[in-house]
Design an enzyme around this catalytic site. Structure first.
Site, PDB file in Angstrom:
ATOM      1  CB  SER A 135      -0.715  -0.089   1.239  1.00  0.00           C
ATOM      2  OG  SER A 135      -1.768   1.115   1.459  1.00  0.00           O
ATOM      3  CE  LYS A 161      -4.762   0.186   0.527  1.00  0.00           C
ATOM      4  NZ  LYS A 161      -5.225  -0.692   1.481  1.00  0.00           N
ATOM      5  CE  LYS A 163      -3.993   3.885   2.025  1.00  0.00           C
ATOM      6  NZ  LYS A 163      -5.280   3.515   2.772  1.00  0.00           N
ATOM      7  CG  ASP A 188      -7.950   2.654   0.668  1.00  0.00           C
ATOM      8  OD1 ASP A 188      -8.933   3.112   0.680  1.00  0.00           O
ATOM      9  OD2 ASP A 188      -7.258   2.066   1.576  1.00  0.00           O
ATOM     10  CD  GLU A 213      -8.814  -0.762   0.609  1.00  0.00           C
ATOM     11  OE1 GLU A 213      -7.793  -1.232  -0.184  1.00  0.00           O
ATOM     12  OE2 GLU A 213      -8.637  -0.721   1.813  1.00  0.00           O
ATOM     13  CG  ASP A 238     -10.913  -0.345   4.883  1.00  0.00           C
ATOM     14  OD1 ASP A 238     -11.160  -0.665   5.984  1.00  0.00           O
ATOM     15  OD2 ASP A 238      -9.514  -0.181   4.500  1.00  0.00           O
ATOM     16  CE  LYS A 262      -7.473  -1.934   6.783  1.00  0.00           C
ATOM     17  NZ  LYS A 262      -7.472  -0.343   6.887  1.00  0.00           N
ATOM     18  N   GLY A 290      -4.393  -3.750   6.258  1.00  0.00           N
ATOM     19  CA  GLY A 290      -3.091  -3.410   7.254  1.00  0.00           C
ATOM     20  C   GLY A 290      -3.345  -2.096   7.896  1.00  0.00           C
TER      21      GLY A 290
END
Ligand code: OSB
Ligand code: MG
Length: 371
Positions: A135, A161, A163, A188, A213, A238, A262, A290
């Site tokens: 990530s 991934k 952000k 994400d 995400e 998420d 998670k 994570g």
């Protein structure tokens, strides 16, 4: 098992680099480690609350408060045959899943250690290599983003991934996709968009992302369902999934096609197993998210990731990516995009570097009898 003693320890830990998301930036972590004692064994868990209420309303300090003032007094000195029994005792605590999960996870580890088996066996998983992704936080420039993606691909990570947030989405994603046409690429948003921006989010369809995400609000599933009907890219939820019921409802209305699981967010391993099973019944893959964990939390995540419906790479990248000095004694490193399930002993299969933890701890609370 009777919970004879509980220790909660806060350890300052500095990330190698600031991790930036749509909700903020963090470098100085305050990690909470829980140790649960019974019959000469000690179960371990990491409480994954963040330092600020950006991802979740829970923080290091709210978790400290809820564990100290409500959970520990309710469980220490009591006997529990299973995680269900422990959770039943705590059922009146509304929300605060991350705090409850830490205690529930330590109980599972304690159980596994008492039985002398690896945690994945108790959870219903199997000893298999765990594919891992990476990530990447929001960077200063598109060039830096492409360079970091290149490092990640070179290191063998099976999914990259990025952000994203409004103003930082189409351009970096386009640049990384052009540089790496074939990798599994995801984004994400951590809830940074609203449905009004659906046409803009639809432009990401051209990049063949494995999923997007949590584009919309942290407490929404309805607008996600509307968005999912308008875009080709699968939505991965998420923040919106905090319980098995949330998962059932979200998948029923088509709010997404993938779930980022998670353990802290959903109240522990028992709920994680249930969400795993519900997703499987819908044909929806899950993967393990994570929370910038140290090795204690990452080890637990790897055991969970061995359940059969964890079919996408998780955010369980190498411990050395984040930490110069981890809190566990054993390395947790991805090789060619794969982590082995740690099994240096029973339970989560790693040991706490207690000398180091005691030396640098910023606070500690203890309940129950001596060690
Ligand atoms: O949304 O998945 C997230 C980190 C902190 C809070 C939320 C998230 C993340 C990450 C980092 O994406 C994952 C990791 O631990 O490597
Ligand atoms: Mg996320």
């Amino acid at each position: 098992m009777k919970i004879e003693r509980l220790e909660l320890t806060e350890v300052p830990l500095r990330l190698k680099f600031p991790f930036r998301t749509s909700f903020g930036s963090v470098q100085d972590r305050r990690v909470l480690i829980l140790s649960m004692y019974s019959g000469g064994e000690v179960g371990l868990a990491e409480c994954v609350a963040g330092e600020s209420p950006g991802y979740s309303y829970e923080t290091t300090d709210t978790a400290w408060h809820v564990i100290s003032d409500f959970i520990a007094p309710a469980v220490v000195g009591k006997e529990f045959a299973s995680a269900e029994e422990l959770l039943h005792e705590l059922r009146y605590i509304r929300g605060h899943n991350i705090a409850v999960a830490a205690v529930e996870m330590a109980f599972w580890d304690l159980q596994a250690r008492s039985l002398g088996v690896p945690l994945y066996q108790l959870l219903g998983g199997s000893d298999r290599p765990i594919p891992v992704g990476i990530s990447l936080g929001i960077q200063e420039s598109v060039e830096e983003t492409v360079a970091l993606a290149a490092d990640s691909v070179e290191q063998g990570y099976g999914r990259v991934k990025l952000k994203i947030k409004p103003g930082w989405d189409y351009e970096p994603v386009k640049a990384v996709r052009e540089a790496f046409p074939d990798i599994s690429l995801t984004v994400d948003a951590n809830s940074a968009y609203t449905l009004i921006q659906a046409p803009h989010l639809k432009r990401l369809d051209e990049f063949g992302l494995t999923y997007i995400e949590q584009p919309l609000a942290h407490d929404d599933i309805l607008d996600h369902a509307t968005l999912q009907a308008q875009i080709d890219t699968p939505i991965c939820l998420d923040e919106s999934i905090n319980s098995p019921e949330d998962a059932r409802k979200a998948l029923t209305i088509g709010a997404g096609k993938v779930i980022n699981l998670k353990v802290g967010r959903v109240r522990g391993f028992r709920a994680s197993q249930a969400i795993h099973d519900i997703a499987r019944s819908f044909g929806a893959p899950v993967w393990c998210g994570g929370m910038l964990e140290c090795g204690v939390g990452r080890a637990a995540n790897l055991h969970l990731s061995s359940l059969p419906n964890f079919t996408l790479p998780g955010d369980t990248s190498s411990g050395s990516r984040y930490w110069d000095q981890d809190l566990i004694n054993e390395p947790l490193e991805a090789v060619d995009g794969v982590q082995a399930i740690p099994q240096h002993g029973p339970g989560i299969g790693v040991s706490l570097n207690r000398d180091y933890v005691e030396r640098v701890a910023s606070r500690e609370a203890v309940w129950g009898a001596g060690r």
